[in-house]
Scaffold this motif. Sequence first.
Motif, short mmCIF file in Angstrom:
data_model
loop_
_atom_site.label_atom_id
_atom_site.label_comp_id
_atom_site.label_asym_id
_atom_site.label_seq_id
_atom_site.Cartn_x
_atom_site.Cartn_y
_atom_site.Cartn_z
N VAL A 181 -5.78 -2.89 -1.02
CA VAL A 181 -4.75 -3.88 -1.18
C VAL A 181 -5.18 -5.33 -1.09
O VAL A 181 -4.69 -6.29 -1.99
CB VAL A 181 -3.35 -3.46 -0.50
CG1 VAL A 181 -2.42 -4.60 -0.67
CG2 VAL A 181 -2.94 -2.04 -1.10
N THR A 191 -6.00 1.99 0.31
CA THR A 191 -5.95 1.59 1.62
C THR A 191 -5.42 0.15 1.78
O THR A 191 -5.51 -0.67 0.81
CB THR A 191 -7.48 1.76 2.28
OG1 THR A 191 -8.28 0.66 1.52
CG2 THR A 191 -8.23 2.95 2.11
N GLN A 192 -5.18 -0.33 2.96
CA GLN A 192 -4.92 -1.77 3.32
C GLN A 192 -5.97 -2.49 2.72
O GLN A 192 -5.82 -3.74 2.12
CB GLN A 192 -4.65 -1.96 4.61
CG GLN A 192 -4.24 -3.49 4.94
CD GLN A 192 -5.31 -4.23 5.23
OE1 GLN A 192 -6.27 -4.00 5.83
NE2 GLN A 192 -5.32 -5.63 4.91
N ALA A 231 0.81 -1.16 -0.11
CA ALA A 231 0.07 -0.03 0.03
C ALA A 231 1.01 1.22 0.00
O ALA A 231 0.52 2.14 -0.64
CB ALA A 231 -0.97 -0.01 1.23
#
Length: 153
Positions: A40, A36-37, A25
Amino acid sequence: MKVARHEKIIELIRQYEIDTQEELAARLNEAGFKVTQATVSRDIRALKMTKVAGSNGKSRYAILEEHTPDVLSDKYSRVLKDAVIAMNIGQNIVVVKTIPGMAMAAAAALDAMKWPEILGCIAGDDTIMCVVKTSEQAPGVVQKLGGILSRGK
Protein backbone atom coordinates in the motif's frame (compact mmCIF):
# COMPACT_ATOMS: atom_id res chain seq x y z
CA MET A 1 -2.94 -7.04 -11.03
CA LYS A 2 -1.26 -3.76 -10.08
CA VAL A 3 -3.41 -1.75 -12.50
CA ALA A 4 -6.59 -3.32 -11.09
CA ARG A 5 -5.37 -2.65 -7.53
CA HIS A 6 -4.61 0.99 -8.38
CA GLU A 7 -8.09 1.38 -9.90
CA LYS A 8 -9.60 -0.09 -6.73
CA ILE A 9 -7.54 2.28 -4.55
CA ILE A 10 -8.82 5.26 -6.53
CA GLU A 11 -12.38 3.97 -6.19
CA LEU A 12 -11.96 3.43 -2.43
CA ILE A 13 -10.50 6.86 -1.65
CA ARG A 14 -13.28 8.50 -3.63
CA GLN A 15 -15.89 6.46 -1.78
CA TYR A 16 -14.47 6.61 1.77
CA GLU A 17 -12.44 9.12 3.77
CA ILE A 18 -9.45 6.83 4.31
CA ASP A 19 -6.80 8.32 6.56
CA THR A 20 -4.28 5.49 7.19
CA GLN A 21 -2.37 2.96 5.13
CA GLU A 22 -3.71 0.23 7.41
CA GLU A 23 -7.31 1.22 6.69
CA LEU A 24 -6.62 1.26 2.95
CA ALA A 25 -4.93 -2.17 3.17
CA ALA A 26 -7.92 -3.56 5.10
CA ARG A 27 -10.40 -2.25 2.52
CA LEU A 28 -8.29 -3.68 -0.31
CA ASN A 29 -8.13 -7.07 1.43
CA GLU A 30 -11.94 -6.97 1.89
CA ALA A 31 -12.21 -6.31 -1.86
CA GLY A 32 -10.14 -9.43 -2.64
CA PHE A 33 -6.72 -7.87 -3.09
CA LYS A 34 -4.20 -9.56 -0.79
CA VAL A 35 -1.87 -6.69 0.14
CA THR A 36 0.50 -5.72 2.92
CA GLN A 37 1.07 -2.27 4.35
CA ALA A 38 4.37 -2.13 2.39
CA THR A 39 2.50 -2.72 -0.89
CA VAL A 40 0.00 0.00 0.00
CA SER A 41 2.86 2.37 0.81
CA ARG A 42 4.39 1.78 -2.66
CA ASP A 43 0.98 2.23 -4.29
CA ILE A 44 0.49 5.55 -2.46
CA ARG A 45 3.80 6.81 -3.88
CA ALA A 46 3.05 5.47 -7.37
CA LEU A 47 -0.38 7.13 -7.43
CA LYS A 48 1.08 10.38 -6.04
CA MET A 49 -1.39 10.40 -3.18
CA THR A 50 -1.28 12.98 -0.44
CA LYS A 51 -3.28 13.76 2.66
CA VAL A 52 -5.82 16.55 2.57
CA ALA A 53 -8.42 17.81 5.04
CA GLY A 54 -11.56 15.70 5.01
CA SER A 55 -15.12 16.88 5.58
CA ASN A 56 -14.97 15.76 9.21
CA GLY A 57 -11.78 17.72 9.93
CA LYS A 58 -9.57 14.62 9.89
CA SER A 59 -7.03 14.13 7.13
CA ARG A 60 -7.73 11.70 4.30
CA TYR A 61 -5.89 10.38 1.27
CA ALA A 62 -6.41 12.01 -2.12
CA ILE A 63 -4.70 11.80 -5.51
CA LEU A 64 -3.01 15.02 -6.58
CA GLU A 65 -3.83 14.48 -10.24
CA GLU A 66 -7.52 14.73 -9.36
CA HIS A 67 -8.26 18.35 -10.09
CA THR A 68 -11.20 18.37 -7.75
CA PRO A 69 -12.02 21.58 -5.90
CA ASP A 70 -11.62 20.03 -2.44
CA VAL A 71 -8.19 18.60 -3.23
CA LEU A 72 -6.20 21.16 -5.18
CA SER A 73 -8.12 24.38 -5.30
CA ASP A 74 -8.63 24.67 -1.56
CA LYS A 75 -5.07 23.66 -0.73
CA TYR A 76 -3.39 25.93 -3.25
CA SER A 77 -5.82 28.84 -3.07
CA ARG A 78 -4.92 29.20 0.62
CA VAL A 79 -1.25 29.48 -0.31
CA LEU A 80 -2.03 32.05 -2.99
CA LYS A 81 -4.31 34.09 -0.69
CA ASP A 82 -1.62 34.18 2.00
CA ALA A 83 1.19 35.07 -0.41
CA VAL A 84 0.08 37.31 -3.29
CA ILE A 85 0.26 41.09 -2.91
CA ALA A 86 0.00 42.39 -6.49
CA MET A 87 0.02 41.39 -10.18
CA ASN A 88 1.14 43.13 -13.36
CA ILE A 89 1.14 42.14 -17.02
CA GLY A 90 4.01 42.58 -19.49
CA GLN A 91 2.86 41.11 -22.80
CA ASN A 92 2.64 37.34 -22.17
CA ILE A 93 4.27 37.51 -18.73
CA VAL A 94 2.34 37.96 -15.51
CA VAL A 95 4.56 39.26 -12.72
CA VAL A 96 3.20 38.31 -9.31
CA LYS A 97 4.51 40.06 -6.20
CA THR A 98 4.31 38.13 -2.93
CA ILE A 99 5.24 38.68 0.67
CA PRO A 100 8.97 37.94 1.15
CA GLY A 101 9.80 34.24 1.16
CA MET A 102 6.48 33.09 -0.34
CA ALA A 103 7.14 33.30 -4.09
CA MET A 104 8.32 29.68 -4.42
CA ALA A 105 5.23 28.31 -2.65
CA ALA A 106 2.88 30.48 -4.69
CA ALA A 107 4.61 29.52 -7.95
CA ALA A 108 4.38 25.84 -7.02
CA ALA A 109 0.65 26.33 -6.33
CA LEU A 110 0.14 27.96 -9.74
CA ASP A 111 2.08 25.18 -11.46
CA ALA A 112 0.13 22.49 -9.60
CA MET A 113 -3.20 23.98 -10.69
CA LYS A 114 -2.18 23.17 -14.28
CA TRP A 115 -3.97 26.05 -15.94
CA PRO A 116 -3.66 25.38 -19.68
CA GLU A 117 -2.81 29.00 -20.46
CA ILE A 118 0.25 29.01 -18.14
CA LEU A 119 3.44 27.57 -19.61
CA GLY A 120 5.35 27.78 -16.32
CA CYS A 121 6.50 29.92 -13.42
CA ILE A 122 9.89 31.01 -12.12
CA ALA A 123 10.12 32.35 -8.60
CA GLY A 124 12.58 34.33 -6.55
CA ASP A 125 12.06 35.44 -2.96
CA ASP A 126 9.09 37.76 -3.46
CA THR A 127 8.46 37.77 -7.22
CA ILE A 128 7.08 35.23 -9.68
CA MET A 129 7.48 35.41 -13.44
CA CYS A 130 4.54 33.48 -14.86
CA VAL A 131 4.81 32.86 -18.59
CA VAL A 132 1.44 32.73 -20.36
CA LYS A 133 1.02 31.16 -23.82
CA THR A 134 -0.16 34.39 -25.47
CA SER A 135 -0.38 38.04 -24.53
CA GLU A 136 -4.14 37.82 -25.17
CA GLN A 137 -4.46 35.22 -22.39
CA ALA A 138 -2.48 37.17 -19.77
CA PRO A 139 -5.41 39.37 -18.60
CA GLY A 140 -7.51 36.21 -18.18
CA VAL A 141 -4.84 34.68 -15.95
CA VAL A 142 -4.78 37.84 -13.80
CA GLN A 143 -8.59 37.79 -13.63
CA LYS A 144 -8.66 34.07 -12.74
CA LEU A 145 -6.01 34.54 -10.04
CA GLY A 146 -7.82 37.62 -8.76
CA GLY A 147 -10.98 35.53 -8.44
CA ILE A 148 -9.14 33.03 -6.25
CA LEU A 149 -7.68 35.82 -4.11
CA SER A 150 -11.06 37.47 -3.55
CA ARG A 151 -12.93 34.26 -2.61
CA GLY A 152 -13.83 34.05 1.04
CA LYS A 153 -12.75 37.58 1.93
